[in-house]
Scaffold this motif. Structure first.
Motif, short mmCIF file in Angstrom:
data_model
loop_
_atom_site.label_atom_id
_atom_site.label_comp_id
_atom_site.label_asym_id
_atom_site.label_seq_id
_atom_site.Cartn_x
_atom_site.Cartn_y
_atom_site.Cartn_z
N ILE A 68 -11.38 1.05 13.03
CA ILE A 68 -11.62 -0.04 13.85
C ILE A 68 -10.87 -0.54 14.94
N ASP A 69 -11.35 -0.52 16.22
CA ASP A 69 -10.48 -0.78 17.08
C ASP A 69 -9.17 0.46 17.54
N ASP A 70 -8.60 0.49 18.57
CA ASP A 70 -7.87 1.75 19.11
C ASP A 70 -6.63 0.93 19.99
N GLN A 71 -6.46 -0.23 19.95
CA GLN A 71 -5.20 -0.41 20.87
C GLN A 71 -4.97 0.06 22.30
N MET A 72 -3.99 0.25 22.50
CA MET A 72 -3.64 0.65 23.99
C MET A 72 -3.41 2.06 24.34
N LYS A 73 -3.52 2.66 25.30
CA LYS A 73 -3.42 4.16 25.42
C LYS A 73 -1.96 4.53 25.29
N PRO A 74 -0.87 3.96 25.63
CA PRO A 74 0.49 4.81 25.45
C PRO A 74 0.92 4.95 23.93
N ILE A 75 0.31 4.22 23.12
CA ILE A 75 0.52 4.22 21.64
C ILE A 75 -0.31 5.35 21.09
N GLU A 76 -1.09 5.87 21.49
CA GLU A 76 -2.06 7.01 21.04
C GLU A 76 -1.46 7.79 19.99
N PRO A 77 -0.37 8.69 20.49
CA PRO A 77 0.28 9.66 19.55
C PRO A 77 0.55 9.16 18.26
N LYS A 78 1.28 7.88 18.20
CA LYS A 78 1.91 7.14 17.18
C LYS A 78 0.71 6.46 16.17
N LEU A 79 -0.38 6.06 17.06
CA LEU A 79 -1.26 5.78 16.13
C LEU A 79 -2.40 6.65 15.41
N VAL A 80 -2.50 7.96 16.27
CA VAL A 80 -2.95 8.91 15.57
C VAL A 80 -2.22 9.27 14.26
N ALA A 81 -0.91 9.31 14.32
CA ALA A 81 0.02 10.01 13.41
C ALA A 81 -0.28 9.14 12.14
N ALA A 82 -0.25 7.57 12.35
CA ALA A 82 -0.35 6.78 11.52
C ALA A 82 -1.55 6.88 10.72
N ILE A 83 -2.57 6.71 11.51
CA ILE A 83 -4.07 7.16 10.80
C ILE A 83 -3.92 8.43 9.79
N GLU A 84 -3.42 9.33 10.28
CA GLU A 84 -3.33 10.55 9.68
C GLU A 84 -2.17 10.42 8.48
N SER A 85 -1.31 9.58 8.61
CA SER A 85 -0.57 9.36 7.41
C SER A 85 -1.15 8.74 6.05
N ILE A 86 -2.48 8.10 6.62
CA ILE A 86 -3.33 7.37 5.43
C ILE A 86 -4.06 8.43 4.98
N SER A 87 -4.76 9.41 5.85
CA SER A 87 -5.60 10.44 5.40
C SER A 87 -5.92 11.49 6.54
N LYS A 88 -6.02 12.71 6.15
CA LYS A 88 -6.27 13.77 7.14
C LYS A 88 -7.53 14.10 7.27
N ALA A 89 -8.48 13.37 6.39
CA ALA A 89 -9.87 13.94 6.64
C ALA A 89 -10.61 13.69 8.03
N PRO A 90 -11.76 14.07 8.02
CA PRO A 90 -12.24 13.88 9.38
C PRO A 90 -12.58 12.65 9.89
N TRP A 91 -12.33 12.09 10.91
CA TRP A 91 -13.17 10.66 11.36
C TRP A 91 -14.43 10.70 11.51
N ARG A 92 -15.17 9.65 10.82
CA ARG A 92 -16.74 9.66 11.02
C ARG A 92 -17.24 8.73 11.98
N PHE A 93 -16.44 7.41 12.10
CA PHE A 93 -16.82 6.56 13.09
C PHE A 93 -15.70 5.69 13.84
N VAL A 94 -15.47 5.42 14.97
CA VAL A 94 -14.68 4.44 15.59
C VAL A 94 -15.63 3.10 16.01
#
Ligand SMILES: [Zn+2]
Length: 298
Positions: A68-94
């Protein structure tokens, strides 16, 4: 006629800051400007992430990941890593709670991972937003849109997404997780600070109050609340925010009925009792200007 300029300037300020890819410091203790992403478990399958922009919600489980929501562009790699730290399962919806750039800044790449879902006005505004945030790439546009709401059935949750018209913008959605007893408010809730109400984006202070009133009636007393900005909060804190909004509109309305101009209201500091809610983007005067403009103060 009250000039629309102040609000437009504020909005231009928001968008130029977004475009520059930097965020602003919130009150002490927040990490909105942070170059790191903090993960907070809330309850059940739901977490929220604090980083650069609006707070991100994540629902992760055996069916995959809802973002739910995806913040600002520069944080992308860290945001993706943080989401993947919760689960490496495929993303279903944004899901986008609304169109602002600090909530949709990574749509272009996140939309390649999973379909983007949003209220119909979000798509319209992202398509129309060329002069503000720059054109949204096709991959960043919502591909599933709705008018009033929808439900997602994932990870054992019945996730209810409900649209509230003319609140923070004209495309706001709030996301309810019944089983986890969590709600993501989007920018209908700025915790511990004055809200930004985007009058030029279809928002309304009185519409925001009506939405928060309606939401409060439906929430259990022990619900856990993810704000659009600011810390995780309780229903009591959301109710206090609602009371502040109502009182602020009353204070400005009373001054208006007493014949005060906006300049006089600023001089009188009619919202000074809430001065502790001022922050870098929404000062006491800025919030006063927003209410005054909506009420038609001269
Ligand atoms: Zn916003």
């Amino acid at each position: 006629m009250l000039s629309a300029t102040p609000q437009r300037l504020i909005f231009a300020g928001f968008t130029s800051v977004f475009a520059a890819g930097v965020w602003f410091a919130g009150p002490a203790g927040t990490v909105e400007q942070a170059q790191e992403v903090q993960v907070h478990a809330v309850a059940g399958t739901v977490s929220w992430l604090e980083g650069s922009g609006g707070n991100v919600g994540v629902c992760a489980g055996p069916d995959g990941v809802l973002v739910i929501d995806d913040q600002m562009k520069p944080i992308e790699p860290k945001l993706v890593a943080a989401i993947e730290s919760i689960s490496k399962a495929p993303w279903r919806f944004v899901l986008n709670t609304h169109f602002h750039g600090d909530h949709t800044g990574n749509n272009a790449t996140f939309g390649l991972r999973a379909p983007i879902v949003a209220q119909a006005n979000v798509r319209t505004r992202l398509l129309d937003d060329k002069g503000k945030n720059g054109a949204m790439a096709a991959s960043g546009l919502p591909v599933v849109t709705f008018e009033d709401g929808l439900e997602l059935h994932l990870n054992g949750e019945d996730i209810r997404v409900k649209h509230y018209p003319h609140a923070h913008t004209d495309g706001d959605s709030v996301v309810f997780f019944a089983k986890a007893n969590v709600v993501h408010m989007g920018d209908l809730f700025f915790a511990e600070r004055f809200p930004f109400v985007d009058l030029d984006g279809g928002g309304s202070v009185r519409g925001l109050i009506a939405a928060v009133d309606e939401i409060l009636k439906t929430l259990p007393d022990d619900v856990k609340i993810i704000a659009g900005h600011g810390p995780q909060s309780t229903k009591v804190e959301l109710a206090a925010y609602r009371d502040m909004l109502v009182d602020s509109v009353k204070l400005v309305g009373d001054a208006q009925r007493a014949g005060k101009t906006l300049a006089q209201m600023k001089q009188d500091k009619v919202l000074s009792k809430y001065s502790s809610l001022a922050w870098q983007f929404i000062s006491e005067d800025t919030f006063l200007e927003t209410i005054a403009r909506e009420l038609g103060v001269k």
